[in-house]
Each structure stands twice: as structure tokens, then as C-alpha cells.
Motif scaffolding. Structure first.
Motif, PDB file in Angstrom:
ATOM      1  N   SER A  53       0.828  -1.206   0.000  1.00 46.44           N
ATOM      2  CA  SER A  53       0.000   0.000   0.000  1.00 46.44           C
ATOM      3  C   SER A  53       0.860   1.253   0.000  1.00 46.44           C
ATOM      4  O   SER A  53       0.519   2.261  -0.642  1.00 46.44           O
ATOM      5  CB  SER A  53      -0.924  -0.001   1.226  1.00 46.44           C
ATOM      6  OG  SER A  53      -1.795  -1.108   1.203  1.00 46.44           O
ATOM      7  N   TYR A  54       1.997   1.188   0.698  1.00 44.23           N
ATOM      8  CA  TYR A  54       2.919   2.320   0.714  1.00 44.23           C
ATOM      9  C   TYR A  54       3.460   2.569  -0.697  1.00 44.23           C
ATOM     10  O   TYR A  54       3.490   3.714  -1.164  1.00 44.23           O
ATOM     11  CB  TYR A  54       4.071   2.036   1.674  1.00 44.23           C
ATOM     12  CG  TYR A  54       5.162   3.081   1.652  1.00 44.23           C
ATOM     13  CD1 TYR A  54       5.041   4.259   2.384  1.00 44.23           C
ATOM     14  CD2 TYR A  54       6.304   2.903   0.871  1.00 44.23           C
ATOM     15  CE1 TYR A  54       6.030   5.227   2.345  1.00 44.23           C
ATOM     16  CE2 TYR A  54       7.301   3.865   0.824  1.00 44.23           C
ATOM     17  CZ  TYR A  54       7.154   5.027   1.569  1.00 44.23           C
ATOM     18  OH  TYR A  54       8.139   5.990   1.514  1.00 44.23           O
ATOM     19  N   VAL A  55       3.882   1.511  -1.363  1.00 46.46           N
ATOM     20  CA  VAL A  55       4.413   1.649  -2.721  1.00 46.46           C
ATOM     21  C   VAL A  55       3.336   2.180  -3.665  1.00 46.46           C
ATOM     22  O   VAL A  55       3.617   2.984  -4.563  1.00 46.46           O
ATOM     23  CB  VAL A  55       4.954   0.295  -3.225  1.00 46.46           C
ATOM     24  CG1 VAL A  55       5.331   0.372  -4.702  1.00 46.46           C
ATOM     25  CG2 VAL A  55       6.161  -0.133  -2.402  1.00 46.46           C
ATOM     26  N   ALA A  56       2.081   1.745  -3.455  1.00 44.06           N
ATOM     27  CA  ALA A  56       0.975   2.190  -4.298  1.00 44.06           C
ATOM     28  C   ALA A  56       0.521   3.612  -3.988  1.00 44.06           C
ATOM     29  O   ALA A  56      -0.313   4.168  -4.711  1.00 44.06           O
ATOM     30  CB  ALA A  56      -0.207   1.240  -4.147  1.00 44.06           C
ATOM     31  N   GLY A  57       1.057   4.199  -2.918  1.00 44.12           N
ATOM     32  CA  GLY A  57       0.710   5.574  -2.559  1.00 44.12           C
ATOM     33  C   GLY A  57      -0.601   5.720  -1.822  1.00 44.12           C
ATOM     34  O   GLY A  57      -1.168   6.818  -1.768  1.00 44.12           O
ATOM     35  N   LEU A  58      -1.078   4.635  -1.228  1.00 40.67           N
ATOM     36  CA  LEU A  58      -2.329   4.710  -0.475  1.00 40.67           C
ATOM     37  C   LEU A  58      -2.093   5.311   0.900  1.00 40.67           C
ATOM     38  O   LEU A  58      -1.029   5.132   1.500  1.00 40.67           O
ATOM     39  CB  LEU A  58      -2.942   3.320  -0.322  1.00 40.67           C
ATOM     40  CG  LEU A  58      -3.359   2.593  -1.602  1.00 40.67           C
ATOM     41  CD1 LEU A  58      -3.927   1.226  -1.254  1.00 40.67           C
ATOM     42  CD2 LEU A  58      -4.376   3.408  -2.387  1.00 40.67           C
ATOM     43  N   SER A  59      -3.098   5.992   1.418  1.00 37.04           N
ATOM     44  CA  SER A  59      -3.052   6.500   2.784  1.00 37.04           C
ATOM     45  C   SER A  59      -3.621   5.447   3.722  1.00 37.04           C
ATOM     46  O   SER A  59      -4.340   4.531   3.290  1.00 37.04           O
ATOM     47  CB  SER A  59      -3.867   7.788   2.899  1.00 37.04           C
ATOM     48  OG  SER A  59      -5.259   7.498   2.796  1.00 37.04           O
ATOM     49  N   LEU A 108       0.793   0.791   8.225  1.00 36.44           N
ATOM     50  CA  LEU A 108       1.119   1.838   7.255  1.00 36.44           C
ATOM     51  C   LEU A 108       1.197   3.203   7.926  1.00 36.44           C
ATOM     52  O   LEU A 108       2.079   4.016   7.611  1.00 36.44           O
ATOM     53  CB  LEU A 108       0.072   1.860   6.143  1.00 36.44           C
ATOM     54  CG  LEU A 108       0.255   2.938   5.063  1.00 36.44           C
ATOM     55  CD1 LEU A 108       1.602   2.777   4.348  1.00 36.44           C
ATOM     56  CD2 LEU A 108      -0.904   2.893   4.069  1.00 36.44           C
ATOM     57  N   ALA A 109       0.282   3.456   8.868  1.00 33.15           N
ATOM     58  CA  ALA A 109       0.305   4.729   9.591  1.00 33.15           C
ATOM     59  C   ALA A 109       1.620   4.903  10.349  1.00 33.15           C
ATOM     60  O   ALA A 109       2.229   5.977  10.329  1.00 33.15           O
ATOM     61  CB  ALA A 109      -0.882   4.817  10.551  1.00 33.15           C
ATOM     62  N   ARG A 110       2.090   3.831  11.008  1.00 32.82           N
ATOM     63  CA  ARG A 110       3.364   3.917  11.731  1.00 32.82           C
ATOM     64  C   ARG A 110       4.532   4.098  10.764  1.00 32.82           C
ATOM     65  O   ARG A 110       5.478   4.835  11.056  1.00 32.82           O
ATOM     66  CB  ARG A 110       3.555   2.668  12.593  1.00 32.82           C
ATOM     67  CG  ARG A 110       2.602   2.586  13.769  1.00 32.82           C
ATOM     68  CD  ARG A 110       3.006   1.489  14.750  1.00 32.82           C
ATOM     69  NE  ARG A 110       2.841   0.163  14.187  1.00 32.82           N
ATOM     70  CZ  ARG A 110       1.691  -0.500  14.169  1.00 32.82           C
ATOM     71  NH1 ARG A 110       0.591   0.050  14.650  1.00 32.82           N
ATOM     72  NH2 ARG A 110       1.628  -1.726  13.661  1.00 32.82           N
TER      73      ARG A 110
END
Length: 250
Positions: A53-59, A108-110
Motif C-alpha cells: 500500500s505504501y508503494v501504491a501511494g495509499l493513505s 502503514l500509519a506507523r
């Protein structure tokens, strides 16, 4: 838990998926009070999804909504489709993937530097809605297909309602306890997890609960599996409540 942030991780250059995965490996919550399923299956799966998700740019909030989409898809199939072995696989898969994404949003938030109150609020509201809707969907399935499940007696329709009550009180009680109890001193070593406790918590782990839907095609087999997990939820509830009350009374 989920949480949106105002930027990417601590002003650093954007990481690759492998770098994100390695960093997430060192930024896990304590394993205390976590069942074996969540510790060795759901959290690792969530870690991979968080890196992707980080690589995909998701929040984190977007990941929470992805979790909700999978969860409510499984719930809709349970409530609306005819029960069968294939239906059970679809329900389990949707719920299990949704549960993994529910772990991914907080990770992901962390990774991005920390969450926000709005993100935590969204995560908890979605979790509460999914729990309520899931047990309601079981009630609908029992009512619509009494011949398949053997739920012609009205007494069986009370099982999802009691299970729902125990689940919601456990969810709210645990969440409120975490908000009210005194935090551990910063920098303190996390407590060592207990393997015995991790095993004992399996009957009330959501991932284990998802597995029971693989029995959906078995009719009475699902009814008894679901009912036994409901009994476990009811029996564990007073244990949790006493424990949390004592923690807040210190």
C-alpha cells in the motif's frame, strides 16, 4: 490502528517495497495479549499489504476503506447468496483479506510517521460496523435457510444476537480500557508475550472466527461451529471485564 498522516515517513526519500517491509518488521506492536493467529498470520500478512500500500501511494484511511470493502463484500455474500461450500470459501476469503488489511492500515500509519485521531476513529467505526453487520448476516442466513442450517426453532435465531452482544461489549470494553488506562513509561521494554495466553485467545480471535465460514456448506456443521465460538465469546467476556476493571482500579 488506522490513521492518516500529513506526510511520508519522517522526511526521508521514498522507500522501495523491500525497504518498507524491512522497516515495518522493526515497528511492530507488542505481542502481549495477541493470539497466535494474529501474531503469526494476520500481522505478517498485514505487513506485506502495508508495504504494498505504501508503494501504491495509499493513505492509511484508504487502506481502512479497502478493508471495509472486502469485509462488507463477504457479509453481503453471506446474507444474500444461497449457502454452499463455495459460498463459504468466498465469505472466508473476503473476511480474512479484510482482516489483514485491518492490520495493514495501522502498520502503514506507523511507517508514515504516526496516525491521527480521525484515522483511529474511522478504523474503530468500521470495525464496529463490520462486527455488527457480520452477526446480523448470520441471523439473516439462519432465518432464510432454516432447512439447510437446521434453524427452524426460533431459539437458534437468538444465537447470533447473543454472540453479537458479547462481541460488541468486548470490543468496546477493550477499546475504552486502552484509552483510559495509564500508559507505560516511554522507552520501557515491552512485556514478554505468553504462549499459553496466545493459545487461550484463539477462540476469540477474529481470524479464527473467519475460518468457521468454511463450514457454511455443511449446514448444521456451521451452526454448531458458530455456536461454539459464540459460547466462547460469552464465557470470555466476564473474564475480560474483570481484568480490565482491575487494571483501571490500580
Amino acid at each position: 490502528m488506522a490513521g492518516a498522516t500529513s506526510g511520508t515517513a519522517a522526511g526521508a526519500a521514498r522507500m522501495t517495497g523491500g525497504e518498507a517491509l524491512r522497516r515495518l518488521g522493526g515497528a511492530q506492536k507488542t505481542a502481549k495479549g495477541v493470539s497466535l493467529y494474529s501474531r503469526f498470520v494476520n500481522r505478517p500478512a498485514g505487513r506485506v499489504l502495508a508495504a504494498g500500500s505504501y508503494v501504491a501511494g495509499l493513505s492509511p484511511n484508504q487502506v481502512t476503506l479497502v478493508s471495509a470493502a472486502f469485509g462488507f463484500t463477504g457479509i453481503a455474500v453471506l446474507a444474500l447468496a444461497a449457502p454452499s461450500w463455495w459460498t463459504g470459501v468466498l465469505v472466508w476469503l473476503a473476511l480474512a483479506v479484510g482482516f489483514a488489511f485491518d492490520s495493514a492500515d495501522g502498520q502503514l500509519a506507523r511507517l508514515r510517521g504516526g496516525g491521527s485521531p480521525a484515522g483511529e476513529w474511522l478504523d474503530h467505526v468500521v470495525d464496529c460496523a463490520k462486527t455488527t453487520a457480520l452477526h446480523s448476516a448470520v441471523l439473516i442466513a439462519f432465518h432464510r435457510h432454516p432447512e439447510h442450517f437446521g434453524t427452524g426453532s426460533d431459539g437458534w435465531l437468538l444465537v447470533p444476537l447473543v454472540f453479537l452482544l458479547a462481541s460488541i461489549v468486548t470490543f468496546f470494553g477493550g477499546l475504552l480500557t486502552e484509552q483510559l488506562k495509564r500508559r507505560a513509561a516511554p522507552g520501557g521494554a515491552p512485556p514478554a508475550p505468553s504462549v499459553l495466553r496466545a493459545v487461550a485467545l484463539l477462540p476469540v480471535d477474529h481470524g479464527v472466527f473467519c475460518l468457521v465460514f468454511l463450514l457454511l456448506g455443511g449446514g448444521p456443521l456451521f451452526r454448531w461451529g458458530y455456536g461454539l465460538l459464540g459460547v466462547a465469546a460469552v464465557l470470555y467476556l466476564p473474564v475480560f471485564l474483570v481484568k480490565w476493571f482491575r487494571e483501571l482500579s490500580r
